[in-house]
Design a protein around this motif. Structure first.
Motif, short mmCIF file in Angstrom:
data_model
loop_
_atom_site.label_atom_id
_atom_site.label_comp_id
_atom_site.label_asym_id
_atom_site.label_seq_id
_atom_site.Cartn_x
_atom_site.Cartn_y
_atom_site.Cartn_z
N HIS A 5 7.07 -5.72 -6.45
CA HIS A 5 5.82 -6.49 -6.45
C HIS A 5 4.79 -5.90 -5.50
CE1 HIS A 5 6.72 -9.70 -9.24
NE2 HIS A 5 7.97 -9.58 -8.83
N TRP A 62 9.23 -4.98 4.16
CA TRP A 62 7.78 -4.79 4.15
C TRP A 62 7.44 -3.47 4.84
CZ3 TRP A 62 4.27 -8.92 6.92
CH2 TRP A 62 2.93 -8.72 6.52
N TYR A 117 5.29 2.19 5.10
CA TYR A 117 5.06 3.32 6.00
C TYR A 117 5.70 4.61 5.53
CZ TYR A 117 3.45 -0.24 9.15
OH TYR A 117 2.77 -1.25 9.69
N THR A 145 -2.77 3.49 21.39
CA THR A 145 -1.73 2.55 20.97
C THR A 145 -2.34 1.39 20.19
OG1 THR A 145 -0.67 3.12 23.03
CG2 THR A 145 0.27 1.30 21.81
N GLY A 182 -3.45 2.56 16.89
CA GLY A 182 -2.29 2.76 16.03
C GLY A 182 -1.77 1.46 15.48
N ASN A 190 -4.01 0.10 12.83
CA ASN A 190 -3.89 0.77 11.54
C ASN A 190 -2.56 0.49 10.87
OD1 ASN A 190 -6.31 2.30 10.90
ND2 ASN A 190 -5.97 3.19 12.92
N LEU A 191 -1.52 0.30 11.67
CA LEU A 191 -0.23 -0.08 11.07
C LEU A 191 -0.35 -1.43 10.40
CD1 LEU A 191 2.31 1.03 13.82
CD2 LEU A 191 2.04 2.01 11.56
N LEU A 192 -1.04 -2.36 11.09
CA LEU A 192 -1.21 -3.70 10.52
C LEU A 192 -2.08 -3.63 9.27
CD1 LEU A 192 -1.67 -5.86 13.73
CD2 LEU A 192 0.34 -5.64 12.29
N LEU A 193 -3.08 -2.74 9.30
CA LEU A 193 -3.96 -2.58 8.14
C LEU A 193 -3.13 -2.19 6.92
CD1 LEU A 193 -7.08 -2.75 8.08
CD2 LEU A 193 -7.11 -0.28 8.03
N GLY A 194 -2.21 -1.25 7.14
CA GLY A 194 -1.34 -0.82 6.05
C GLY A 194 -0.49 -1.96 5.54
N LEU A 195 0.06 -2.74 6.47
CA LEU A 195 0.87 -3.89 6.06
C LEU A 195 0.04 -4.86 5.24
CD1 LEU A 195 2.96 -4.65 9.26
CD2 LEU A 195 3.77 -3.70 7.12
N VAL A 227 -2.46 -4.14 3.29
CA VAL A 227 -2.66 -3.65 1.93
C VAL A 227 -1.45 -3.97 1.06
CG1 VAL A 227 -2.94 -1.57 0.54
CG2 VAL A 227 -4.25 -1.84 2.61
N THR A 228 -0.26 -3.71 1.60
CA THR A 228 0.91 -3.93 0.74
C THR A 228 1.14 -5.40 0.48
OG1 THR A 228 2.18 -3.55 2.74
CG2 THR A 228 2.24 -1.83 1.09
N VAL A 229 0.91 -6.22 1.48
CA VAL A 229 1.20 -7.65 1.26
C VAL A 229 0.17 -8.25 0.30
CG1 VAL A 229 -0.07 -8.84 3.09
CG2 VAL A 229 2.17 -9.66 2.41
N HIS A 253 -0.91 -6.75 -2.26
CA HIS A 253 -0.46 -6.42 -3.60
C HIS A 253 0.74 -7.24 -4.04
CE1 HIS A 253 -3.01 -2.89 -3.13
NE2 HIS A 253 -3.01 -2.86 -4.43
N LEU A 254 1.43 -7.81 -3.03
CA LEU A 254 2.61 -8.60 -3.37
C LEU A 254 2.26 -9.74 -4.32
CD1 LEU A 254 5.58 -8.66 -2.56
CD2 LEU A 254 4.99 -10.13 -0.68
N LYS A 282 -0.36 -9.76 -6.42
CA LYS A 282 -1.15 -9.38 -7.59
C LYS A 282 -0.27 -9.33 -8.82
CE LYS A 282 -4.99 -6.85 -5.57
NZ LYS A 282 -5.54 -5.54 -5.32
N TYR A 333 0.34 3.09 -6.52
CA TYR A 333 -1.08 2.75 -6.52
C TYR A 333 -1.89 3.86 -7.16
CZ TYR A 333 0.14 -0.90 -3.19
OH TYR A 333 0.69 -1.98 -2.57
N LEU A 349 -4.32 2.37 3.88
CA LEU A 349 -2.87 2.43 3.90
C LEU A 349 -2.38 3.66 4.64
CD1 LEU A 349 -0.46 0.90 2.86
CD2 LEU A 349 -0.66 2.08 0.70
N PRO A 357 -0.70 5.86 12.23
CA PRO A 357 -0.24 6.80 13.27
C PRO A 357 0.93 7.66 12.83
CG PRO A 357 0.04 4.50 13.94
CD PRO A 357 -0.77 4.48 12.71
#
Lengths: 346, 232, 370, 162
Positions: free
Chosen positions: A57, A307, A312, B7, B10, B13-18, B20-22, B24-25, B27, C134, C193, C198
């Protein structure tokens, strides 16, 4: 409240009426192990399905849909397939080592559950050195992965095994250090005592008193369980499949199951040590059975791990070591110092 | 200070990535559950090759002119022909396509002037036996029975051309070359859907039909080439 | 071999490939490794050698077009374009303007599709599986557009000598506009993404540095050379088709590391989208093809024509001896030269870096082997 | 510099060596004798005005019947001046001969693989090539040189004429 101990006691009393005590102890041990194994197997089946669904998903797919409701029986079908598969052994493999590696891996993963409280009173054995025991026993994984890497007689597998040794040995240190703060506050190594010292509303949980400790623990534990972004021993794109490249059939399945059991272990441990174990967030929610609270928290933690995995990229092996020694370890020490200061002040 | 900034950066940006994926969860999935759901193939889709036959007489359109065989870059088409003593015209006696070497480029369809060969929207042609990928004439005709097509008309080419040129001036030229408007749909369901659509754009189809013919005269070089080859 | 008392370490050879998840096809890299460190790389290619150059010698000019599809299956439109452009230049065939525009639209859409495919495989190389899907989601849209235009999703055979085979259907323009509208947002999503993640930065910054001198020395081309600070794009330097009518930038970066090669492709997607937008807006009416008989004999001559394909310079050297078949077709592809420089930039890196570098060069093996 | 003046410049540079020079589809094309091959190439690279530092294409053509040898066609270009030049040379050969010529890998590193391809597919040997192994074909390939005209291998099927 679901209590297992009385049932076991009743059974062992009945057994003791006609069997010598040594046999009773053995039977009791096996019985408990069987129950834990059964419950865990169910969890793992669920986790594998959940991983597939979560990943699907997140990638706008549906994942397994054919076997059972939304593919719920897919894992069972896979397990059946894996059992049927021919068990290949590379001709030049070190057969004994090759054979025992998945067994050690699986056993080490299972043994941690001896001390994890699934709910109030739902614990196999409350050891007074609970945390120490868990940390010690999960380290056995490294032995099994090294065995697998060596035994396969494959260069990729060997590289994978070596990587896992380096990784787990490095991350063991910050992992242990990160838990010291918790132990200092709880003043005990026993899991039950630690959970009980977090009783009350949710702000009593150690995660709010030990945020740094929790972060260090969670990162280090992810690395211990070889989950992405720290899955370098497997590293499909670099080492093909790392240590388990030569394994097939049931032996592969054991590695696979062990990975998921380890994932649940670190989640359960995180819940026990930092999120109040079986405690409800508010005392008035106590009417919900404690094991439901525990599982809900643990599953959330498992979801977070998934997740991470599906978001990552993988970190590089030397950066991984650097991260452990240069970043996590100082942070863990800082946490210990801060906790000490805190305890001294309050 | 730099380290702290790095830090924080970083972690952000890690949270930003998370995030994006969540996002899509929740969608809707974009994949198709293949055997249950099927795509509607576009009408130009180039899949299984068929031989087309006349709707009334049931005879093959093929006149065994060998153009497709000559156009084929991989020599997948093999035709044997015979002169019909009554009509004094060639008729194919065997028409074999080796689909194991066919590259589905569609050059045969472009070369054909008699709407005899066509690449259809069918795509499920896996078989257990490799020999069954050698399609012979009867099989090609059989799978081409339900294929709808517009016969290329060679008559009054010039008049059509003029008309089309006039049309071109006031409307966007939707010339299509050697394309039949109604292609096969992979399933009956899709077929029905296409039937529903038909009334809506029948007008457009009328137009494009005439324009199709302009496309046809793009084939003219091929036909002239055919006559050339006959001379040879 | 290094020998110390009691402890002996050994360099060992590893075959990475031909079947390896990150060699993108069938390429074998023979690695000499010291632990995780790659000491020596020897690329072995040829597993996909179909000798299209030989095949072309006994095919007519029109029949070669389907084979050019198979040279670079990720960007067939571009290889089609290079071939027909070369033949037309040799035989001095005039191409209708509409056909030129359609070619540009298709080639640029294919460039976007190719870069998306690259992004997908590159992120998988780095261990992130999700961006793969994607990127494929957006690529699928382009494939749909191609399929509705020419009936195929991968081997298009869309262009022919003198024009294009099919005009675009009515649904094409709205669909393309819709796609171009959402594409920048989607590229931003990939950037959220990945770009500043990092972990990705650690994996890519300063890894596999290709200096501009080295890039020139090894005849690198395409995004690989533009990431090394050489402003070189054949679309601008030697405009072919109608590229001189469009306004677009050539993204250039100066570090030449993996991250730059990653970023430059994302930027190129945006630029390509711009070109497609302009081309669709300015699409003239008219014929889509000039009549060229199928077995047509160009006069004796020779041509060397190159275009900018997604993986670098794609060139055809065609010699005609006056018959309906070319005397010789020599195909130069971007990946061929870009793979050649892999040992130069990837030695003394860890094996994980080798994977990242290989991915960042965007090698398509059929293009190397032809 | 436009193509014509570039051609003039090159002609002047190597007055005695160039045997033939023309513009083919606006690309300056020069032909030299095989003994001057490396000399011309390196001077074209070093000359400040031409500065042709990159290889665009490097291939061979089997002209044994027409001209009596293999023609090497090297297209080189300059990123800086944005021009390109084609240099040709004819390596004389008859029948199954495997002629020899000096390598240009000493001038351009990227000529390496191009030359390896020519070695195995045409049977033109390069003197001083650092690594003359097969590139595309098997190491134990013994069916001759596939890209020579009229070559037939065991599995090679010439497309039947229709």
């Amino acid at each position: 409240m679901l209590e297992l101990d009385p049932i076991f006691d009743a059974i062992s009393e009945w057994l003791a009426s006609f069997l010598p005590p040594v046999v009773v102890t053995i039977v009791k041990g096996f019985g408990t192990a069987g129950v834990v194994l059964g419950v865990l197997s169910l969890f793992v089946l669920f986790f594998i399905w959940m991983e597939r669904k979560v990943s699907a998903h997140m990638q706008q797919r549906l994942g397994p849909m054919r076997t059972g409701w939304h593919g719920a029986l897919q894992t069972v079908a896979d397990a059946v397939k894996l059992i049927q598969k021919e068990d290949l052994v590379p001709s030049d493999a070190d057969r004994a080592v090759y054979f025992w590696a998945p067994v050690v891996c699986f056993a080490a993963a299972l043994m941690a559950y001896l001390v994890i409280p699934f709910g109030e009173g739902l614990i196999v054995q409350d050891l007074n050195i609970g945390i120490l025991y868990v940390i010690a026993i999960t380290t056995f994984t490294v032995v099994s992965l090294l065995m697998a890497g060596w035994g396969s007689n494959n260069k990729w597998a060997l590289l994978g095994g070596m990587r896992s040794a380096a990784q787990i040995v490095s991350y063991e240190v910050p992992l242990s250090m990160s838990l010291i703060g918790t132990i200092m506050i709880a003043e005990s190594l026993s899991m039950i005592t630690i959970v009980e010292s977090q009783s009350g509303p949710f702000w009593n949980w150690f995660v709010f008193r030990q945020p740094i400790g929790f972060i260090v623990y969670f990162i280090a534990a992810t690395a211990e369980a070889n989950r992405t972004p720290f899955d370098i021993p497997e590293a499909e794109q670099e080492l093909v499949a790392g240590f388990n490249v030569e394994y097939s059939g049931m032996k592969f399945a054991m590695f696979f199951l062990a990975e998921f059991i380890n994932m649940f272990t670190i989640s359960a441990l995180a819940v026990t040590l930092f999120f109040g174990g079986w405690m409800a967030p508010f005392p008035f929610l106590d009417f919900i059975p404690s094991w439901i609270w525990f599982l809900a928290k643990a599953f959330t933690s498992v979801f977070v791990l998934m997740w991470f995995r599906w978001t990552y990229p993988r970190i590089r092996v030397d950066q991984l070591m650097g991260f452990a020694w240069k970043f996590l370890l100082p942070l863990a020490f800082l946490n210990i110092i801060l906790t000490g200061i805190g305890i001294y002040i309050f | 200070m730099n380290l702290v900034k790095q830090t924080i950066d970083g972690i952000y940006n890690l949270l930003l990535g998370l995030g994006v994926t969540v996002k899509h969860l929740f969608k809707k999935a974009i994949t198709v559950q293949y055997p249950k759901e099927r795509w509607e193939m576009p009408e130009r889709s180039r899949g299984v090759i068929v031989l087309l036959s006349d709707k009334e007489t049931g005879k093959l359109n093929c006149t065994a002119c060998m153009l497709c065989a000559r156009a084929c870059p991989v020599a997948a088409i093999k035709i044997e022909r015979e002169k019909n003593p009554e009509t004094k015209k060639f008729e194919p006696t065997s028409f074999d396509i080796d689909t194991t070497v066919c590259c589905y480029c569609g050059l045969c369809e472009q070369a054909c002037n008699f709407s005899a060969i066509k690449l259809t929207g069918k795509y499920e042609f896996s078989v257990y036996d490799k020999d069954r990928l050698q399609y012979d004439m009867d099989f090609l005709q059989e799978i081409g029975r339900d294929v709808k097509y517009e016969k290329k008309k060679k008559v009054a080419k010039k008049a059509v051309k003029k008309a089309a040129q006039k049309k071109k001036e006031d409307k966007a030229g939707e010339e299509e070359k050697s394309q039949e408007k109604s292609a096969t749909k992979p399933s009956a369901k899709a077929d029905a859907a296409a039937e529903d659509e038909k009334p809506a754009d029948s007008e457009q189809k009328e137009e494009s039909k005439t324009e199709d013919k302009t496309g046809d005269d793009k084939n003219e070089p091929d036909s002239s080439e055919e006559s050339e080859s006959k001379k040879e | 071999m290094m020998e110390t008392k009691g402890l002996r370490t050994e360099e060992f050879m590893v075959n990475m490939g031909p079947q390896h998840p990150s060699t993108h096809g069938v390429c074998k890299l023979v690695l000499k490794m010291d632990g995780e460190l790659v000491k020596e790389i020897q690329p072995h290619v040829g597993y996909l050698h179909r000798s299209i150059e030989k095949i072309a010698e006994n095919r007519t000019y029109a029949q070669i077009v389907p084979f050019t599809d198979r040279i670079d299956y990720c960007a067939s439109m571009n290889s089609n374009h290079a071939y027909v452009e070369a033949v037309e230049r040799m035989a001095e065939v005039e191409v209708p303007e509409r056909a030129q525009y359609l070619r540009v639209i298709m080639a640029e859409l294919n460039r976007i599709a190719s870069h998306l495919l690259w992004l997908a495989t590159f992120t998988i190389d780095l261990g992130a599986v999700t961006p793969f899907l994607y990127a494929f989601r957006e690529r699928e849209e382009i494939m749909d557009m191609f399929e509705m235009t020419c009936g195929q999703r991968l081997t298009y055979n869309y262009m022919k000598i003198g024009g294009v085979n099919w005009d675009i259907p009515k649904e094409f323009v709205p669909k393309a506009k819709q796609f171009l509208k959402i594409l920048p947002g989607k590229v931003d999503e990939y950037e959220d993404l990945l770009t500043n993640n990092p972990i990705l930065l650690y994996r890519t910054k300063g890894i596999g540095v290709l200096s501009s001198e080295k890039a020139i020395e090894y005849s690198a081309s395409g995004p690989s050379i533009r990431a090394s600070g050489v402003r070189w794009d054949i679309r601008k330097a030697e405009p072919y088709a109608v590229y001189d009518k469009f306004d677009f930038n050539i993204p250039v970066r100066y570090n030449g590391d993996v991250w730059d090669r990653y970023k430059i492709r994302l930027d190129e997607m945006r630029e390509s989208a711009k070109i497609v937008e302009q081309a669709i807006d300015g699409l003239p009416e008219g014929d889509i093809a000039k009549k060229v008989p199928m077995t047509w004999k160009p006069k004796e001559g020779e041509v060397f024509c190159r275009i900018e394909a997604p993986r670098g310079e794609m060139a055809y050297h065609i010699i005609s001896d006056g018959t309906n078949k070319p005397y010789r077709v020599k195909i130069r592809t971007g990946s061929f030269c870009n793979l050649q420089l892999l040992p130069a930039i990837a030695t003394n890196h860890l094996i994980a870096d080798l994977v990242a570098i290989f991915g960042s060069l965007d090698i398509v093996l059929p293009e190397v082997d032809r | 510099m436009d193509s014509e003046s570039l051609l003039n410049h090159i002609n002047e540079l190597h007055k005695d060596i160039i045997i033939n020079s023309e513009l083919i589809t606006d690309v300056p094309t020069i032909e030299v004798k095989p003994e001057h091959w490396v000399e011309v190439c390196s001077s074209l690279k070093k000359d400040v005005k031409t500065n042709l530092h990159s290889i665009s294409n490097y291939g061979a053509v089997d002209y044994r019947e027409k001209l009596g040898g293999f023609q090497l066609v090297l297209t080189i270009f300059s990123h800086k001046h944005k021009h390109r030049v084609t240099v040709k040379t004819l390596v004389p050969a008859q029948g199954d001969e495997e002629p020899e010529i000096d390598t240009v890998t000493t001038v351009w590193l990227s000529a390496d693989w191009f030359e390896r391809e020519i070695i195995e597919l045409f049977g033109v040997k390069f003197k001083g090539h650092p690594d003359p192994r097969h590139l595309m074909l098997d190491d134990d390939w013994d069916e001759g040189f596939p890209l020579r005209r009229g070559w037939t291998g065991t599995d090679f099927i010439v497309k039947p004429e229709m």
